[in-house]
Design a protein around this motif. Sequence first.
Motif, short mmCIF file in Angstrom:
data_model
loop_
_atom_site.label_atom_id
_atom_site.label_comp_id
_atom_site.label_asym_id
_atom_site.label_seq_id
_atom_site.Cartn_x
_atom_site.Cartn_y
_atom_site.Cartn_z
N PRO A 107 0.83 -1.21 0.00
CA PRO A 107 0.00 0.00 0.00
C PRO A 107 0.86 1.26 0.00
N GLU A 108 0.32 2.30 -0.62
CA GLU A 108 0.94 3.62 -0.59
C GLU A 108 0.07 4.51 0.28
N PHE A 109 0.70 5.25 1.19
CA PHE A 109 0.00 6.12 2.13
C PHE A 109 0.23 7.56 1.73
N HIS A 110 -0.85 8.33 1.57
CA HIS A 110 -0.76 9.69 1.05
C HIS A 110 -1.32 10.70 2.05
N LEU A 111 -0.54 11.74 2.29
CA LEU A 111 -0.97 12.89 3.07
C LEU A 111 -0.56 14.11 2.25
N PHE A 112 -1.53 14.94 1.84
CA PHE A 112 -1.27 16.02 0.91
C PHE A 112 -1.27 17.38 1.61
N ALA A 113 -0.28 18.19 1.30
CA ALA A 113 -0.19 19.53 1.87
C ALA A 113 -1.42 20.37 1.52
N LYS A 114 -1.98 20.17 0.32
CA LYS A 114 -3.17 20.94 -0.10
C LYS A 114 -4.46 20.41 0.52
N GLY A 115 -4.41 19.23 1.11
CA GLY A 115 -5.59 18.61 1.67
C GLY A 115 -6.01 19.24 2.99
N PRO A 116 -7.22 18.94 3.44
CA PRO A 116 -7.66 19.43 4.73
C PRO A 116 -6.73 18.94 5.84
N ARG A 117 -6.56 19.77 6.85
CA ARG A 117 -5.73 19.38 7.99
C ARG A 117 -6.40 18.20 8.69
N PRO A 118 -5.68 17.09 8.88
CA PRO A 118 -6.28 15.94 9.57
C PRO A 118 -6.73 16.30 10.98
N VAL A 119 -7.88 15.75 11.37
CA VAL A 119 -8.40 15.97 12.72
C VAL A 119 -8.05 14.81 13.64
#
Length: 133
Positions: free
Chosen positions: A2-14
């Motif tokens: 699996p590839e795990f993605h966290l994007f700078a442009k995405g909403p801030r994770p809660v």
Amino acid sequence: MPEFHLFAKGPRPVAPFSHAVEADGWVILTGQMPTDPEAPDAPLPEGIEAQTRRVMDNLALILAEMGLDLSHVVQCRCFLTEFERDYAAFNDTYQTYFPEDRRPARTTVGVTALAVGALVEIDCIARRPEAGA
């Protein structure tokens, strides 16, 4: 793998999560909240219609970061804190994001509460097109 993605442009994770995880062409998006990615500390939009639009726009933003769009979504899970009050208005807004003949499979559940005091949260599963298809 699996590839795990966290994007700078995405909403801030809660919470501690990735925006999306991809494996074998399947893309699983974490449930999105009605927060504004450009102003994460701003108050949530008022009402179920505005919150649904913000959630759907956030899902579209994450999909776009993956090179996909809402046409690739095959399933959504929707969570409403005021199910009886908001279900019809939620549906009216939600359905504008998909053509009538290409609506994903969907489950909608009434819940007692959601993070950040949201009225709605939606997660989804998308599928990458086959190469050459």
